[in-house]
Motif scaffolding. Structure first.
Motif, PDB file in Angstrom:
ATOM      1  N   VAL A 114       0.844  -1.192   0.000  1.00 19.83           N
ATOM      2  CA  VAL A 114       0.000   0.000   0.000  1.00 19.83           C
ATOM      3  C   VAL A 114       0.883   1.247   0.000  1.00 19.83           C
ATOM      4  N   ASP A 115       0.963   1.925  -1.163  1.00 15.75           N
ATOM      5  CA  ASP A 115       1.835   3.093  -1.281  1.00 15.75           C
ATOM      6  C   ASP A 115       3.181   2.773  -0.634  1.00 15.75           C
ATOM      7  N   ALA A 116       3.761   1.681  -1.078  1.00 15.73           N
ATOM      8  CA  ALA A 116       4.893   1.099  -0.364  1.00 15.73           C
ATOM      9  C   ALA A 116       6.098   0.875  -1.265  1.00 15.73           C
ATOM     10  N   PHE A 117       7.253   0.733  -0.640  1.00 14.30           N
ATOM     11  CA  PHE A 117       8.462   0.342  -1.353  1.00 14.30           C
ATOM     12  C   PHE A 117       8.316  -1.102  -1.823  1.00 14.30           C
ATOM     13  N   LEU A 118       8.699  -1.318  -3.072  1.00  6.91           N
ATOM     14  CA  LEU A 118       8.720  -2.668  -3.645  1.00  6.91           C
ATOM     15  C   LEU A 118      10.172  -2.935  -4.054  1.00  6.91           C
ATOM     16  N   PRO A 119      10.993  -3.370  -3.111  1.00  3.74           N
ATOM     17  CA  PRO A 119      12.445  -3.414  -3.348  1.00  3.74           C
ATOM     18  C   PRO A 119      12.916  -4.660  -4.077  1.00  3.74           C
ATOM     19  N   ILE A 133      -1.189  -1.262  -4.362  1.00  7.02           N
ATOM     20  CA  ILE A 133      -2.156  -0.158  -4.334  1.00  7.02           C
ATOM     21  C   ILE A 133      -1.385   1.159  -4.265  1.00  7.02           C
ATOM     22  N   LEU A 134      -1.585   2.011  -5.259  1.00 10.00           N
ATOM     23  CA  LEU A 134      -0.977   3.337  -5.264  1.00 10.00           C
ATOM     24  C   LEU A 134      -2.054   4.359  -4.913  1.00 10.00           C
ATOM     25  N   THR A 135      -1.838   5.112  -3.861  1.00 10.99           N
ATOM     26  CA  THR A 135      -2.794   6.159  -3.523  1.00 10.99           C
ATOM     27  C   THR A 135      -2.435   7.451  -4.254  1.00 10.99           C
ATOM     28  N   TYR A 136      -3.442   8.262  -4.496  1.00  9.19           N
ATOM     29  CA  TYR A 136      -3.207   9.561  -5.142  1.00  9.19           C
ATOM     30  C   TYR A 136      -4.292  10.529  -4.683  1.00  9.19           C
ATOM     31  N   GLU A 137      -3.940  11.782  -4.603  1.00 12.41           N
ATOM     32  CA  GLU A 137      -4.902  12.787  -4.160  1.00 12.41           C
ATOM     33  C   GLU A 137      -5.641  13.367  -5.354  1.00 12.41           C
ATOM     34  N   LYS A 138      -6.893  13.684  -5.151  1.00  3.05           N
ATOM     35  CA  LYS A 138      -7.775  14.169  -6.217  1.00  3.05           C
ATOM     36  C   LYS A 138      -7.150  15.360  -6.926  1.00  3.05           C
ATOM     37  N   GLY A 139      -7.154  15.301  -8.249  1.00  6.04           N
ATOM     38  CA  GLY A 139      -6.627  16.388  -9.054  1.00  6.04           C
ATOM     39  C   GLY A 139      -5.147  16.306  -9.333  1.00  6.04           C
ATOM     40  N   LEU A 140      -4.478  15.343  -8.726  1.00  2.68           N
ATOM     41  CA  LEU A 140      -3.044  15.188  -8.928  1.00  2.68           C
ATOM     42  C   LEU A 140      -2.746  13.969  -9.796  1.00  2.68           C
ATOM     43  N   ASP A 141      -1.668  14.005 -10.537  1.00  2.00           N
ATOM     44  CA  ASP A 141      -1.260  12.898 -11.389  1.00  2.00           C
ATOM     45  C   ASP A 141      -0.644  11.804 -10.525  1.00  2.00           C
ATOM     46  N   PRO A 142      -1.271  10.621 -10.480  1.00  2.00           N
ATOM     47  CA  PRO A 142      -0.727   9.551  -9.638  1.00  2.00           C
ATOM     48  C   PRO A 142       0.683   9.123 -10.029  1.00  2.00           C
ATOM     49  N   LEU A 143       1.060   9.334 -11.289  1.00  2.00           N
ATOM     50  CA  LEU A 143       2.388   8.909 -11.728  1.00  2.00           C
ATOM     51  C   LEU A 143       3.478   9.905 -11.332  1.00  2.00           C
ATOM     52  N   ASN A 144       3.081  11.005 -10.679  1.00  2.00           N
ATOM     53  CA  ASN A 144       4.066  11.912 -10.084  1.00  2.00           C
ATOM     54  C   ASN A 144       4.210  11.665  -8.583  1.00  2.00           C
ATOM     55  N   ASP A 145       3.514  10.652  -8.108  1.00  2.00           N
ATOM     56  CA  ASP A 145       3.553  10.297  -6.690  1.00  2.00           C
ATOM     57  C   ASP A 145       4.935   9.768  -6.305  1.00  2.00           C
ATOM     58  N   ASP A 146       5.291   9.902  -5.030  1.00  2.00           N
ATOM     59  CA  ASP A 146       6.582   9.415  -4.547  1.00  2.00           C
ATOM     60  C   ASP A 146       6.763   7.912  -4.768  1.00  2.00           C
TER      61      ASP A 146
END
Length: 245
Positions: free
Chosen positions: A122-127, A192-205
């Motif tokens: 969940v919005d996690a490192f996948l090493p 699961i990648l979380t993203y905030e409304k109106g923001l591009d999820p692919l710019n997420d950390d």
């Protein structure tokens, strides 16, 4: 009469054991600075769905903050969860890792693949093997981090009372994850990648890890919330967790 009561007791006991065997077992590993306390609401909802939930707190965090040490490393946290699983003697686990918890559950899966039914990041490192947190994130340790040996949660007031985020040992971010067991790769996995409304999820950390998941053929999901869906959208988030196949 005694014989009848004895038979009825055996029937009740066997039905109860069967009922428990059918219940899903979740082990939820929190992220950096956090603790098992942060998933209390998620546990409540899962319990209402007749699931069994474990929320281990990693050494030096949450209610185990009194054990904090700059010498705590990534392997310490992997052993925290691995040993809990072994001493609770649980199997067929849905193992969930949030944020930094992705490093931990990957290490646990490497040690105990036969006990894990499903992995959920969940919005996690996948090493990958021999990667550390700092090798796969934009943030790098600054001079103060290196001098202190821990990373302070600047968003938490010193006056705030528990439950609250606590300083996180720097060594867990610099240690490389060593993976040895290819059986880990056979565990059904979801990201699961979380993203905030109106923001591009692919710019997420964590977009890098979302893309890694897709390249590995892992089931991926986009979920609208901030980085902590266990607080900002617990009902919807827990429903997503339950519905993962």
């Amino acid at each position: 009469m005694f014989r009848l009561l004895f038979i009825l007791a055996l029937v009740f006991l066997s039905q109860n054991i069967l009922s428990q065997e059918k219940r899903e077992i979740y082990v939820i590993v929190h992220g950096a600075w956090g603790g098992g306390w942060s998933f209390k609401t998620v546990e409540k909802i899962l319990n209402e769905n007749e699931s069994i939930v474990y929320r281990p707190t990693l050494t030096g965090q949450g209610e185990r903050v009194h054990l904090f040490s700059k010498n705590i490393g990534l392997e310490t946290h992997i052993e925290d969860v691995s040993n809990m699983i072994k001493y609770e003697d649980i199997n067929n686990i849905i193992l969930i890792g949030h944020s930094y918890g992705g490093m931990v559950i990957t290490g646990v899966a490497d040690k105990l693949p036969s006990r894990i039914k499903k992995l959920v990041y969940v919005d996690a490192f996948l090493p990958y093997n021999e990667e550390s947190v700092f090798s796969i994130t934009k943030r790098k340790p600054n001079k103060k981090d290196l001098e202190q040996g821990f990373i302070y949660p600047f968003w938490v007031s010193d006056e705030k009372k528990p439950p609250k985020d606590e300083p996180h040992p720097l060594k867990t971010f610099t240690d490389k994850l060593i993976l040895k067991n290819p059986e880990r790769n056979k565990i059904p996995t979801h990201y699961i990648l979380t993203y905030e409304k109106g923001l591009d999820p692919l710019n997420d950390d964590f977009a890098l890890h979302f893309e890694r998941a897709k390249k590995q053929g892992i089931e991926t999901y986009l979920f609208e919330s901030d980085h902590n869906p266990q607080w900002s959208a617990p009902e919807e988030f827990t429903k997503l967790i339950i519905d993962l196949k």
